[in-house]
Write a protein that holds these residues in place. Structure first.
Motif, PDB file in Angstrom:
ATOM      1  N   UNK A 149       0.009   1.054  10.442  1.00  0.00           N
ATOM      2  CA  UNK A 149      -0.896  -0.027  10.020  1.00  0.00           C
ATOM      3  C   UNK A 149      -2.219   0.519   9.500  1.00  0.00           C
ATOM      4  N   UNK A 150      -2.525   0.199   8.261  1.00  0.00           N
ATOM      5  CA  UNK A 150      -3.790   0.622   7.684  1.00  0.00           C
ATOM      6  C   UNK A 150      -3.735   1.974   6.990  1.00  0.00           C
ATOM      7  N   UNK A 151      -2.585   2.665   7.074  1.00  0.00           N
ATOM      8  CA  UNK A 151      -2.468   3.959   6.369  1.00  0.00           C
ATOM      9  C   UNK A 151      -2.139   3.703   4.892  1.00  0.00           C
ATOM     10  N   UNK A 152      -2.677   4.547   4.017  1.00  0.00           N
ATOM     11  CA  UNK A 152      -2.344   4.437   2.596  1.00  0.00           C
ATOM     12  C   UNK A 152      -1.081   5.204   2.272  1.00  0.00           C
ATOM     13  N   UNK A 153      -0.914   6.343   2.925  1.00  0.00           N
ATOM     14  CA  UNK A 153       0.193   7.242   2.595  1.00  0.00           C
ATOM     15  C   UNK A 153       0.845   7.696   3.897  1.00  0.00           C
ATOM     16  N   UNK A 154       2.181   7.721   3.904  1.00  0.00           N
ATOM     17  CA  UNK A 154       2.897   8.267   5.054  1.00  0.00           C
ATOM     18  C   UNK A 154       3.722   9.470   4.599  1.00  0.00           C
ATOM     19  N   UNK A 155       3.563  10.572   5.312  1.00  0.00           N
ATOM     20  CA  UNK A 155       4.441  11.736   5.106  1.00  0.00           C
ATOM     21  C   UNK A 155       5.328  11.793   6.341  1.00  0.00           C
ATOM     22  N   UNK A 156       6.601  11.478   6.137  1.00  0.00           N
ATOM     23  CA  UNK A 156       7.515  11.344   7.280  1.00  0.00           C
ATOM     24  C   UNK A 156       8.346  12.623   7.421  1.00  0.00           C
ATOM     25  N   UNK A 157       7.849  13.484   8.305  1.00  0.00           N
ATOM     26  CA  UNK A 157       8.506  14.773   8.484  1.00  0.00           C
ATOM     27  C   UNK A 157       9.154  14.885   9.865  1.00  0.00           C
ATOM     28  N   UNK A 158       8.891  13.908  10.734  1.00  0.00           N
ATOM     29  CA  UNK A 158       9.502  13.952  12.080  1.00  0.00           C
ATOM     30  C   UNK A 158      11.017  13.931  11.954  1.00  0.00           C
ATOM     31  N   UNK A 159      11.654  14.717  12.754  1.00  0.00           N
ATOM     32  CA  UNK A 159      13.109  14.722  12.732  1.00  0.00           C
ATOM     33  C   UNK A 159      13.636  15.560  13.872  1.00  0.00           C
ATOM     34  N   UNK A 160      14.885  15.318  14.190  1.00  0.00           N
ATOM     35  CA  UNK A 160      15.534  16.140  15.209  1.00  0.00           C
ATOM     36  C   UNK A 160      16.356  17.181  14.460  1.00  0.00           C
TER      37      UNK A 160
END
Ligand SMILES: NC(=O)C1=CN([C@@H]2O[C@H](COP(=O)(O)OP(=O)(O)OC[C@H]3O[C@@H](n4cnc5c(N)ncnc54)[C@H](O)[C@@H]3O)[C@@H](O)[C@H]2O)C=CC1
Ligand SMILES: C[C@@H](CO)CCC[C@@H](C)[C@H]1CC[C@H]2[C@@H]3[C@H](O)CC4=CC(=O)CC[C@]4(C)[C@H]3CC[C@]12C
Length: 440
Positions: A149-160
């Motif tokens: 919420x409120x972020x402009x950009x998400x870098x989604x690197x989480x992973x198993x």
């Protein structure tokens, strides 16, 4: 001491937040406009097909400059941006976090979301950028939504990242696929428009048939068939991300997504490299060749992978029509070598030697040992976790040529490796030496 408090944003949230800070900046050059392009579509044997209701990729979004959100204007005076990095305390995530702090001039707040927060976040306390550490789980939709919420950009690197059988296939699927779905839905619900996903070369291959992929690019035809839970999960998650491109987010504007596919990442923090080093030390300085030198395995330096993420995230706004819904292999100038010969570029200067110009064991025996390891893992599972490096899957990956040669990221968003091969090598050697000298 950091101030810890509960996040109040958007309803129930168990994620814990730690406020810290950091700094600073430089600007890269830009490349040429490029073409559209294809994305690889994998098939996961024995895994459920994705929900197809959202239809094909939507790559054409129009010029983003005409539809700027508040805070997204491209000028030095522009409102500072809020970035969220999921998995920001992992091997790659930490490099992405540090790279953003060094090279994203528009960064106003950096949210680092991870299940396990690293103590190094403490170092980021001084500087102009507010760093917010959020302990949370991507499988918990409400925790993700509150962080986004409120972020402009998400870098989604989480992973198993598990190809050794440590986690169950269901857990891998839950984190990598459902976690990604949660990130996408959070963007849609909260109005976050830009999403960069860390995919993997494993989305393409090596496939179950062991077909070589030699200097391939994003358009190279390849039969992408997977059985292992990890590549299956990455392929499904990548597809979710690409199909989400163009979805309307809260506020009415379209989501812009892209996926980056690193090959095998190496560099400071690479645990498998450290494990090989320690194993070599235990064996009196020797490692034994198991894979023919002729089998090339693509590798990329973690700093360059991080840099590509930062550039992609930054350029998604201006180049939405070109980059939206696209995949990019992560590459740099690292030499094409076998997995073991490449590791020796770092382990050699640390005093290890690789014995044998050819594999010391016949391949059939390695296949047998890998199968034996898999059997032992299954038999021992009720008692103990037995998860050696060698199993049928890792053997197949290490023993199948998979190398990338592409300039798509250069053409689409001006990516050039930030670190030369010499720099990457030196930095990695220094890290291996330091990491190896700690507890054996
Ligand atoms: N290591 C490699 O060679 C490659 C990695 N990748 C991808 O890069 C990404 C990062 O990988 P690495 O840094 O190597 O792995 P890593 O295991 O070091 O980092 C992953 C991070 O995600 C966090 N995480 C895991 N499950 C979570 C959950 N449920 N909720 C919140 N955070 C969670 C972990 O705590 C960790 O900090 C992954 O998505 C992986 O698939 C892609 C290609 C190659
Ligand atoms: C047969 C052994 C003899 O020394 C060597 C076994 C090495 C393996 C553990 C590695 C060989 C290739 C690696 C994988 C590859 O680099 C691609 C990957 C991409 C990812 O997204 C996650 C990590 C990995 C699957 C990586 C894992 C370790 C290897 C299988």
């Amino acid at each position: 001491m950091p101030v810890e408090h509960r996040v109040a944003a958007r309803g129930r949230l168990r994620a814990r937040v730690v406020g810290v800070v950091a700094g600073r900046v430089s600007v890269p050059g830009m490349g040429q406009e490029g073409e559209g392009g294809a994305s690889g579509r994998g098939r996961c044997v024995g895994w459920p097909a994705l929900d197809e209701r959202r239809g094909p990729l939507q790559a054409s979004l129009g010029t983003l400059g005409q539809r700027l959100q508040p805070g997204m204007a491209d000028s030095a005076q522009a409102q500072k941006l809020v970035y969220l990095v999921t998995g920001g305390c992992g091997f790659l995530g930490e490099h992405v976090v540090r790279m953003l702090l060094q090279r994203e001039p528009r960064l106003g707040e950096l949210r680092v979301f991870d299940r396990h927060l690293g103590p190094w976040l403490e170092e980021l306390k001084t500087g102009p950028v507010r760093v917010t550490a959020i302990q949370g789980d991507v499988t918990e939709a409400h925790e993700v939504a509150a962080a986004v919420a409120g972020a402009h950009v998400v870098i989604h690197t989480a992973g198993l990242v598990d190809v050794f059988g440590r986690a169950s296939p269901e857990t891998i699927h839950e984190v990598n696929v459902q976690g990604t779905r949660n990130v996408i839905e959070a963007c849609v619900q909260t109005g976050t428009r830009f999403l960069v996903y860390t995919s993997s070369m494993e989305v393409v291959g090596p496939n179950t048939k062991g077909h070589p992929f030699y200097r391939g690019n994003e358009d190279t035809l390849y039969e992408a068939v997977h059985r292992h839970p990890y590549p299956c999960s990455k392929a499904l998650a990548e597809r979710l991300v690409l199909e989400a491109n163009g979805r309307e987010v809260h506020g009415g504007l379209p989501l812009v997504t892209c996926a980056l596919r690193p090959t095998g990442i190496y560099g400071e923090g690479h645990q498998i490299m450290r494990d090989f080093y320690r194993q070599g030390l235990r064996l009196g300085g020797w490692l034994f060749r198991a894979i023919p030198a002729s089998v090339e395995h693509g590798r990329v330096y973690v700093g360059n992978v991080a840099w590509m993420h930062v550039l992609a995230a930054r350029e998604l706004e201006r180049r939405a029509a070109l980059m939206g819904g696209q995949v990019y292999f992560c590459y740099d100038g690292s030499p094409y070598k076998s997995y073991e010969d490449f590791n020796m570029e770092f382990l050699g200067p640390c005093g290890l030697q690789l014995v044998g110009a050819r594999p010391l064991l016949p391949y059939w025996l390695l296949v047998f040992l890998a199968a034996l390891n898999a059997l032992l893992q299954w038999l021992l599972r009720p008692l103990v976790l037995y998860a050696p490096l060698l199993n049928p899957y890792t053997l197949a990956v290490a023993n199948t040529t998979f190398t990338v040669s592409t300039d798509k990221a250069q053409r689409h968003f001006g990516y050039e490796p930030l670190f030369s091969w010499e720099d990457s090598r030196t930095r990695t050697i220094l890290w291996v030496q330091a990491a190896g000298s700690f507890a054996q």
